[in-house]
Write a protein that holds these residues in place. Structure first.
Motif, PDB file in Angstrom:
ATOM      1  N   ALA A  70       0.974  -0.963   0.248  1.00 35.68           N
ATOM      2  CA  ALA A  70      -0.162  -0.095   0.046  1.00 35.68           C
ATOM      3  C   ALA A  70       0.847   1.236  -0.062  1.00 35.68           C
ATOM      4  O   ALA A  70       0.794   2.260  -0.483  1.00 35.68           O
ATOM      5  CB  ALA A  70      -0.743   0.080   1.312  1.00 35.68           C
ATOM      6  N   ILE A 103      -6.690   6.405  -4.064  1.00 28.97           N
ATOM      7  CA  ILE A 103      -7.284   5.669  -3.489  1.00 28.97           C
ATOM      8  C   ILE A 103      -7.321   4.282  -2.863  1.00 28.97           C
ATOM      9  O   ILE A 103      -7.836   3.224  -1.741  1.00 28.97           O
ATOM     10  CB  ILE A 103      -8.928   5.612  -3.873  1.00 28.97           C
ATOM     11  CG1 ILE A 103      -9.640   7.827  -3.558  1.00 28.97           C
ATOM     12  CG2 ILE A 103     -10.227   4.958  -4.059  1.00 28.97           C
ATOM     13  CD1 ILE A 103     -10.396   7.769  -4.509  1.00 28.97           C
ATOM     14  N   GLY A 104      -7.294   3.811  -4.103  1.00 32.00           N
ATOM     15  CA  GLY A 104      -6.701   2.199  -3.871  1.00 32.00           C
ATOM     16  C   GLY A 104      -5.848   2.110  -3.129  1.00 32.00           C
ATOM     17  O   GLY A 104      -5.262   1.154  -2.716  1.00 32.00           O
ATOM     18  N   LEU A 139      -7.337   1.572   0.474  1.00 28.42           N
ATOM     19  CA  LEU A 139      -7.900   0.610   0.277  1.00 28.42           C
ATOM     20  C   LEU A 139      -7.229  -0.629   0.718  1.00 28.42           C
ATOM     21  O   LEU A 139      -7.877  -1.696   1.470  1.00 28.42           O
ATOM     22  CB  LEU A 139      -8.903   0.020  -0.959  1.00 28.42           C
ATOM     23  CG  LEU A 139     -10.085   0.575  -0.795  1.00 28.42           C
ATOM     24  CD1 LEU A 139     -10.888   0.444  -2.771  1.00 28.42           C
ATOM     25  CD2 LEU A 139     -11.371   1.079  -0.394  1.00 28.42           C
ATOM     26  N   VAL A 140      -5.911  -0.791   0.465  1.00 31.06           N
ATOM     27  CA  VAL A 140      -5.412  -1.832   0.536  1.00 31.06           C
ATOM     28  C   VAL A 140      -4.477  -1.218   1.953  1.00 31.06           C
ATOM     29  O   VAL A 140      -4.381  -2.806   2.925  1.00 31.06           O
ATOM     30  CB  VAL A 140      -3.607  -1.791  -0.026  1.00 31.06           C
ATOM     31  CG1 VAL A 140      -3.280  -2.962   0.645  1.00 31.06           C
ATOM     32  CG2 VAL A 140      -4.601  -2.236  -1.489  1.00 31.06           C
ATOM     33  N   SER A 141      -4.655  -0.373   2.451  1.00 33.86           N
ATOM     34  CA  SER A 141      -3.871  -0.114   3.404  1.00 33.86           C
ATOM     35  C   SER A 141      -4.175  -0.457   5.280  1.00 33.86           C
ATOM     36  O   SER A 141      -5.598  -0.802   4.909  1.00 33.86           O
ATOM     37  CB  SER A 141      -3.909   1.056   4.095  1.00 33.86           C
ATOM     38  OG  SER A 141      -3.499   1.271   5.290  1.00 33.86           O
ATOM     39  N   ALA A 191     -11.309   3.815   5.364  1.00 31.00           N
ATOM     40  CA  ALA A 191      -9.884   4.070   5.073  1.00 31.00           C
ATOM     41  C   ALA A 191      -9.591   4.901   3.817  1.00 31.00           C
ATOM     42  O   ALA A 191      -8.806   5.522   4.143  1.00 31.00           O
ATOM     43  CB  ALA A 191      -9.732   2.572   4.669  1.00 31.00           C
ATOM     44  N   ILE A 192     -11.346   5.347   2.916  1.00 35.68           N
ATOM     45  CA  ILE A 192     -10.402   6.170   2.199  1.00 35.68           C
ATOM     46  C   ILE A 192     -10.792   7.725   2.874  1.00 35.68           C
ATOM     47  O   ILE A 192      -9.817   8.373   2.307  1.00 35.68           O
ATOM     48  CB  ILE A 192     -11.335   6.038   1.215  1.00 35.68           C
ATOM     49  CG1 ILE A 192     -10.934   4.694   0.002  1.00 35.68           C
ATOM     50  CG2 ILE A 192     -11.502   7.622   0.000  1.00 35.68           C
ATOM     51  CD1 ILE A 192     -12.426   4.366  -1.202  1.00 35.68           C
ATOM     52  N   ASN A 205     -20.050  -2.442   3.628  1.00 40.39           N
ATOM     53  CA  ASN A 205     -18.351  -1.893   3.094  1.00 40.39           C
ATOM     54  C   ASN A 205     -18.058  -0.047   3.574  1.00 40.39           C
ATOM     55  O   ASN A 205     -17.608   0.413   3.180  1.00 40.39           O
ATOM     56  CB  ASN A 205     -18.660  -1.734   1.377  1.00 40.39           C
ATOM     57  CG  ASN A 205     -20.560  -0.417   1.269  1.00 40.39           C
ATOM     58  OD1 ASN A 205     -21.247   0.227   2.356  1.00 40.39           O
ATOM     59  ND2 ASN A 205     -21.058   0.016   0.393  1.00 40.39           N
ATOM     60  N   PRO A 248     -14.002   0.058   4.019  1.00 40.78           N
ATOM     61  CA  PRO A 248     -13.585   0.345   3.233  1.00 40.78           C
ATOM     62  C   PRO A 248     -13.573   2.061   2.492  1.00 40.78           C
ATOM     63  O   PRO A 248     -12.384   2.448   2.034  1.00 40.78           O
ATOM     64  CB  PRO A 248     -14.325  -0.220   2.154  1.00 40.78           C
ATOM     65  CG  PRO A 248     -14.330  -1.705   2.375  1.00 40.78           C
ATOM     66  CD  PRO A 248     -14.696  -1.492   3.590  1.00 40.78           C
ATOM     67  N   GLY A 249     -14.439   2.504   3.269  1.00 42.63           N
ATOM     68  CA  GLY A 249     -15.017   3.739   2.351  1.00 42.63           C
ATOM     69  C   GLY A 249     -13.975   4.589   3.787  1.00 42.63           C
ATOM     70  O   GLY A 249     -13.677   5.857   3.219  1.00 42.63           O
TER      71      GLY A 249
END
Length: 438
Positions: A49, A66-67, A70-72, A165-166, A159, A162-163
């Motif tokens: 990440a 953003i990607g 999401l991984v972090s 995290a962003i 979800n 993930p949101g």
């Protein structure tokens, strides 16, 4: 009346009930604790990440950043700290803080390595945005933390995580700190760490609030001495973290208020037809805040400058120093990049106004390619033509649209299909939004 309030309270209580679909407390604690430690999969995901986010910041790509977020897995230890304080679990506090520091160190180191070897060293807008925290960063982190811990205490996954995290953006500030370290820019390094610290504190605090609201069972101590020792440790942790974060939060709010007032002051006070503000800098350094403006056009008289300075108080800027550069003084300071930025800012701001004609004017100036030879081959019956951008005004409103107008003179009448084919070809060839054929 009392019955009405009771009914409203019951309805709201049912609607906002967080206990209804709450997961078993032991399972919640186990899930959060499992994500606290960085080793194996979590550690590899963190490193990957970091490199993704660093590349995104390097090439100024929001989608890539953003990607990476999401991984972090950085939310794990931060939520772990808030949970452990809420349930008085000292070993988990130590473990979460230790792993958060390890994650931050690895993130900064990996990012610094990337920025040392990359050939691109420009500080793009995505990177610069992570060097100066704002009030909105604080609010996003706090409400994101609330959403994250609420979702983490539910039986069914969603979800939301993930949101969160962003939204909370924990990874980019650490990458920006790595950039500052790699380029030797202390301002970037400290500013990015500042943002990461503020975000982490807000998420911890939000987690603590929800844990106490849901009445998680606190750890029971058989030994009263050990309980007092744990309480002292947690109190020390609060003393170390809360006052600095409170002060930093106050500075962020105060800075946002100052910049907002300064922006309103400039917009309201500099409305001269022959004088334009081409650059403005708001320097927040209380009690010596300042507004520095660069003007072009007719010079303002001293009387006008004094009148403008007299308006500072009405915008809550009484102790702010106003510096105006114009004439020869302005010429020494002029930077054409500043002029370009100012013009672009003016254009983009006017595009949001309902009665603006900026977009219409830009479309009128759109170049039209020479398609005479192509038309002669495709439509041999065409003898004369005219092609131009024109404004179409609506009588019943202030709306004005720009269309491409085609006038053609053919040696024979053309069918409806031929006309549609010509229209579609012109739209594709000229790259216009709309076209009218006469």
């Amino acid at each position: 009346m009392s019955n009405l309030f009771a009914d409203i309270r019951k309805i709201l209580s049912d609607r906002f009930n967080l206990h209804e679909d709450k997961e078993d407390e032991d399972i919640i604690i186990e899930n959060i604790t499992r994500n606290v430690e960085f080793k194996g999969t979590n550690l590899w995901a963190l490193v990957f990440a970091i490199f993704i986010a660093s590349i995104g910041l390097n090439v100024n790509s929001t989608a890539v950043i953003i990607g990476a977020m999401l991984v972090s897995p950085l939310m794990g230890p931060i939520m772990g700290i808030g949970l452990s304080i809420g349930i008085l679990e000292l070993p988990l506090v130590r473990k979460a803080i230790k792993n958060l520091l390890i994650a931050a160190f690895i993130s900064i180191a990996a990012s610094a390595i990337y920025f040392l070897i990359t050939p691109l060293h420009n500080a793009n807008s995505e990177l610069l945005a992570r060097t100066t925290p704002s009030l909105w960063d604080v609010l996003i982190a706090f409400f994101g933390g609330l959403a994250g811990i609420v979702a983490g205490t539910r039986k069914q996954t969603s979800n939301v995580i993930p949101g969160v995290a962003i939204a909370t953006a924990l990874m980019p500030p650490l990458c920006t700190a790595g950039f500052g370290l790699a380029t030797g820019n202390l301002f970037y390094f400290l500013g990015a760490l500042y943002l990461f610290f503020i975000n982490s504190i807000c998420i911890c605090f939000a987690t603590f609030i929800i844990v106490r609201f849901l009445k998680f069972n606190r750890h029971q101590f058989a030994d009263k001495k050990l309980k007092r020792k744990v309480n002292r440790y947690l109190l020390l942790l609060l003393i170390i973290s809360i006052p600095p974060s409170g002060y930093l939060a106050y500075r962020i709010v105060d800075k946002s208020v100052f910049e907002n007032n300064a922006r309103k002051f400039v917009q309201a006070s500099f409305t001269f037809k022959q004088t334009q503000v081409i650059n403005r800098v708001f320097k927040y350094n209380p009690p010596n805040n300042s507004i520095e403006l660069l003007l072009i056009g007719n010079n303002l008289t001293q009387q006008q400058v004094d009148s403008i300075k007299g308006k500072l108080k009405s915008f809550n800027l009484a102790h702010t120093n106003l510096v105006i550069r114009q004439g020869l003084n302005a010429k020494q300071e002029i930077d054409f990049a500043q002029i370009k930025a100012s013009i672009l800012e003016e254009v983009f701001s006017k595009q949001n106004e309902p009665d603006t004609i900026v977009e219409t004017i830009s479309k009128l100036d759109r170049p039209i390619p020479d398609i005479k030879k192509e038309l002669a081959i495709l439509y041999p019956a065409l003898k004369e033509y005219s092609l131009s951008n024109t404004i179409v005004n609506t009588i019943e409103s202030t709306r004005a649209d720009t269309i491409l107008l085609f006038f053609g003179k053919f040696s024979r009448p053309i069918s409806g299909k031929e006309k549609d084919r010509l229209k579609n070809w012109l739209l594709f060839r000229v790259k216009a939004d709309s076209i009218e054929i006469r």
